[in-house]
Write an enzyme that holds these catalytic residues in place. Structure first.
Site, PDB file in Angstrom:
ATOM      1  CE1 TYR A 113      -7.263   5.667  35.509  1.00 43.05           C
ATOM      2  CE2 TYR A 113      -6.168   4.250  34.012  1.00 43.05           C
ATOM      3  CZ  TYR A 113      -7.340   5.222  34.283  1.00 43.05           C
ATOM      4  OH  TYR A 113      -7.891   5.719  33.206  1.00 43.05           O
ATOM      5  CG  HIS A 133      -5.919  10.494  32.865  1.00 44.93           C
ATOM      6  ND1 HIS A 133      -5.342  10.183  34.038  1.00 44.93           N
ATOM      7  CD2 HIS A 133      -7.302  10.368  32.807  1.00 44.93           C
ATOM      8  CE1 HIS A 133      -6.182   9.151  34.437  1.00 44.93           C
ATOM      9  NE2 HIS A 133      -7.433   9.374  33.586  1.00 44.93           N
TER      10      HIS A 133
HETATM   11  P1  NAD Z   1     -15.551  -0.951  33.394  1.00 41.17           P
HETATM   12  O1  NAD Z   1     -17.122  -0.374  33.012  1.00 41.17           O
HETATM   13  O2  NAD Z   1     -14.666  -1.689  32.546  1.00 41.17           O
HETATM   14  O3  NAD Z   1     -15.856  -1.471  34.679  1.00 41.17           O
HETATM   15  C1  NAD Z   1     -14.896  -2.178  35.412  1.00 41.17           C
HETATM   16  C2  NAD Z   1     -15.433  -3.081  36.562  1.00 41.17           C
HETATM   17  O4  NAD Z   1     -16.291  -4.026  35.976  1.00 41.17           O
HETATM   18  C3  NAD Z   1     -14.517  -3.674  37.502  1.00 41.17           C
HETATM   19  O5  NAD Z   1     -15.070  -3.519  38.684  1.00 41.17           O
HETATM   20  C4  NAD Z   1     -14.499  -5.298  36.974  1.00 41.17           C
HETATM   21  O6  NAD Z   1     -13.981  -5.982  38.059  1.00 41.17           O
HETATM   22  C5  NAD Z   1     -15.855  -5.297  36.791  1.00 41.17           C
HETATM   23  N1  NAD Z   1     -15.931  -6.395  35.450  1.00 41.17           N
HETATM   24  C6  NAD Z   1     -15.157  -6.599  34.418  1.00 41.17           C
HETATM   25  N2  NAD Z   1     -15.418  -7.528  33.973  1.00 41.17           N
HETATM   26  C7  NAD Z   1     -16.406  -8.176  34.468  1.00 41.17           C
HETATM   27  C8  NAD Z   1     -17.398  -9.520  34.335  1.00 41.17           C
HETATM   28  N3  NAD Z   1     -16.934 -10.291  33.315  1.00 41.17           N
HETATM   29  N4  NAD Z   1     -18.129  -9.646  35.327  1.00 41.17           N
HETATM   30  C9  NAD Z   1     -18.341  -8.799  36.245  1.00 41.17           C
HETATM   31  N5  NAD Z   1     -17.832  -7.747  36.354  1.00 41.17           N
HETATM   32  C10 NAD Z   1     -16.948  -7.411  35.576  1.00 41.17           C
HETATM   33  O7  NAD Z   1     -14.673   0.602  33.888  1.00 41.17           O
HETATM   34  P2  NAD Z   1     -13.422   0.703  34.111  1.00 41.17           P
HETATM   35  O8  NAD Z   1     -12.380  -0.161  34.488  1.00 41.17           O
HETATM   36  O9  NAD Z   1     -13.341   2.145  34.587  1.00 41.17           O
HETATM   37  O10 NAD Z   1     -12.953   1.352  32.616  1.00 41.17           O
HETATM   38  C11 NAD Z   1     -12.118   0.402  31.519  1.00 41.17           C
HETATM   39  C12 NAD Z   1     -10.817   1.163  31.287  1.00 41.17           C
HETATM   40  O11 NAD Z   1     -11.343   2.250  30.519  1.00 41.17           O
HETATM   41  C13 NAD Z   1     -10.073   1.602  32.612  1.00 41.17           C
HETATM   42  O12 NAD Z   1      -9.456   0.592  33.217  1.00 41.17           O
HETATM   43  C14 NAD Z   1      -9.249   2.558  32.167  1.00 41.17           C
HETATM   44  O13 NAD Z   1      -8.068   2.017  31.561  1.00 41.17           O
HETATM   45  C15 NAD Z   1     -10.119   3.378  30.973  1.00 41.17           C
HETATM   46  N6  NAD Z   1     -10.720   4.484  31.499  1.00 41.17           N
HETATM   47  C16 NAD Z   1     -10.118   5.675  31.358  1.00 41.17           C
HETATM   48  C17 NAD Z   1     -10.953   6.706  31.662  1.00 41.17           C
HETATM   49  C18 NAD Z   1     -10.224   8.243  31.516  1.00 41.17           C
HETATM   50  O14 NAD Z   1      -9.136   8.286  30.766  1.00 41.17           O
HETATM   51  N7  NAD Z   1     -10.661   9.215  31.935  1.00 41.17           N
HETATM   52  C19 NAD Z   1     -11.905   6.750  32.501  1.00 41.17           C
HETATM   53  C20 NAD Z   1     -12.788   5.425  32.675  1.00 41.17           C
HETATM   54  C21 NAD Z   1     -11.980   4.317  32.112  1.00 41.17           C
END
Ligand code: NAD
Length: 309
Positions: A56, A120
């Protein structure tokens, strides 16, 4: 905040947890101080599980998170990071690399151990290497006390069965598969429960699909998925509701999912997210939005090696 036991790890994790990819600036350029404040607000609101990865922001998220965690008692949070992915097209699941990677992450994060170390995005690698080389290497890391539990992460759901049919891991992290538009993770839950595997559901907002801001340029969904989700967001707006609220409430409504990771580098968003999950879901709006999303329900995109999709 509600807490659940993460499979047989015995860790008691908050149902809403914090994904730190945003701290790496993967969705937009961020203000570091604001990102650090977001972590503090998340912990103050009862979130106790934090997920990050060297990938990240190409180590930036781990570095910023390390600054945020400085001075916070280690028993106030569970921390998970990952090994094996180091760039958009850079993967190395060899024992040598992943063992070195854990030490690099611990240094950036400023901790002696992580609670979970995860392979990952394993769909980009050879799943047999994950089973025969990467996980055994992480068992050595575990024996050294640098990680308490081992997990795997990725997008195509079939990768989890492949690995879990052949070896044991403590947790899986699936993303974008328990959202308003895709609930296919549901089909895997009984299998995971039988094995006592901790279930971590990420990206309840579909990595931006289910927000008013929409998706970043790198988002892999098809134009049809993006367009239909944007229609659903517009419909919610017309009813005076932020689709992110409905999306978050929906993803957290399944008690068989132990925790759901949401990402943001904005303290106000994390406050809203915690507040939203405590409010009742609008069942009528939910039904209407699910109807709008029906044409793309459970529609996925290919990720990683063709044989892993
Ligand atoms: P998410 O679905 O949580 O979306 C994140 C987006 O939504 C960002 O742009 C954020 O600003 C926005 N957001 C968050 N809260 C909001 C709100 N209240 N109102 C409006 N917009 C809002 O997607 P993500 O960040 O990809 O997923 C969460 C976490 O899961 C990641 O940070 C990561 O740690 C993990 N993840 C891991 C993998 C993997 O291991 N392969 C893949 C995807 C996600």
């Amino acid at each position: 905040m509600e807490y659940r036991t993460l499979g047989k790890t015995g860790l008691t994790v908050s149902v809403l947890s914090y994904g730190a990819s945003s701290l790496g600036g993967v969705f937009r350029e961020i203000d570091e101080a604001e990102g650090i404040r977001t972590v503090h607000v998340a912990l103050d609101l009862g979130i106790n599980y934090i997920d990050v990865a060297p990938y990240y922001g190409i180590t930036r998220a781990e570095t910023v998170l390390g600054k945020a965690l400085k001075g916070i008692p280690r028993d106030r949070y569970y921390l998970a990071t990952k090994v094996g992915r180091y760039g958009d097209d850079e993967f190395d699941f060899s024992a040598k690399r992943v063992i070195a990677s854990v030490d690099e992450s611990l240094k950036r994060l400023g901790v002696d151990y992580v609670d979970i170390i995860q392979c990952h995005d394993i769909e980009f690698g050879s799943l047999d290497q994950i089973v025969n080389e990467t996980i055994p290497a992480l068992c050595r890391v575990q024996e050294q006390g640098k990680a308490r539990f081992i997990g795997i992460t990725g997008y195509p759901l079939k990768i989890f069965r492949y690995v879990l049919d052949r070896t044991e891991v403590d947790t899986i992290l699936s993303y974008c598969h328990y959202t308003l538009n895709d609930t296919s993770l549901e089909g895997l839950i009984s299998y995971l429960e039988e094995k006592g595997v901790g279930i971590i559901n990420a990206s309840p907002l579909g990595m931006g699909l289910l927000t008013n801001r929409g998706t970043p340029g790198w988002h892999p969904a098809s134009d049809e998925i993006k367009k239909t989700c944007a229609q659903a967001a517009a419909y919610c707006r017309s009813k005076g509701v932020d689709i992110a609220k409905l999306a978050l409430q929906f993803s957290l409504s399944n008690p068989r999912i132990h925790t759901t990771l949401v990402g943001t580098a904005n303290p106000e968003n994390i406050r809203k997210n915690v507040r939203w999950i405590e409010e009742p879901i609008d069942e009528e709006l939910l039904a209407e939005v699910r109807e709008i999303l029906k044409p793309i329900a459970n529609r996925t995109w290919p990720v990683g090696r063709p044989e892993n999709n």
